[in-house]
Design a protein around this motif. Sequence first.
Motif, short mmCIF file in Angstrom:
data_model
loop_
_atom_site.label_atom_id
_atom_site.label_comp_id
_atom_site.label_asym_id
_atom_site.label_seq_id
_atom_site.Cartn_x
_atom_site.Cartn_y
_atom_site.Cartn_z
N LEU A 50 0.90 -1.18 0.16
CA LEU A 50 0.01 -0.07 -0.10
C LEU A 50 0.78 1.21 0.04
CD1 LEU A 50 -2.90 0.56 -0.42
CD2 LEU A 50 -3.20 0.52 2.13
N LEU A 52 2.77 2.80 2.33
CA LEU A 52 2.61 3.59 3.49
C LEU A 52 3.64 4.36 4.21
CD1 LEU A 52 -0.17 1.59 5.14
CD2 LEU A 52 -0.52 3.69 3.46
N GLU A 80 -1.05 -3.69 3.72
CA GLU A 80 -0.73 -2.70 4.49
C GLU A 80 0.82 -2.70 5.12
OE1 GLU A 80 -3.39 -1.61 7.69
OE2 GLU A 80 -4.84 -1.34 6.43
N ALA A 84 1.28 0.20 10.36
CA ALA A 84 0.85 1.58 9.63
C ALA A 84 -0.31 2.16 10.47
CB ALA A 84 0.61 1.33 8.42
N VAL A 89 -3.19 5.11 6.87
CA VAL A 89 -4.12 4.21 5.87
C VAL A 89 -5.34 5.00 5.23
CG1 VAL A 89 -5.33 2.03 5.99
CG2 VAL A 89 -3.19 2.02 7.32
N GLU A 149 -2.51 -7.89 9.62
CA GLU A 149 -2.43 -6.95 8.70
C GLU A 149 -3.88 -6.72 7.84
OE1 GLU A 149 0.28 -9.38 6.43
OE2 GLU A 149 1.89 -8.33 6.73
#
Length: 156
Positions: A50, A52, A80, A84, A89, A149
């Motif tokens: 993702l 992040l 993710e 995070a 997110v 996750e």
Amino acid sequence: LDAGPCWLGCRDSQYRAAAGTSAEALEAEILHKLTRALRRHGCGPIAVPLGLLAGDHTLAHRAALRLVRRRDDLQWIAYEDAAAPAATVARRVETLERLGLAPAPLALREEASWREAAFRKDRAVRCYESLLRGYAAAGRSVRSVAGTERYWRLSK
């Protein structure tokens, strides 16, 4: 983890020469290698970060997003980065929506096969000594690496 890697030959940031290579050039290189790998291997679901956390995951995320927009015939899943923050997110999900994508959370936790995969991941993380040393130096626990996750289906 019952996943097959496809090594692209891209070096992690700490091993790349810092001088002269722009983020745009690196992103283009990753995009080219991802495109070639997709042609070579065909694909089931494709998991991408993702993006992040700063660095390589963000770079890989940006390159993969360009492919997500071009290849909506494939199933794309974003994961993710470990530990995070929820606000980070949420901002990324909003950004994806502005880009015309529809990130949808995937609920995989209830499946027995998922529990087995989580067990195998935890075991694998505990064998990754350099990762564990880095997390310990940053004051993060093994649990934050191997812990919960979340995954997102990416589609147009």
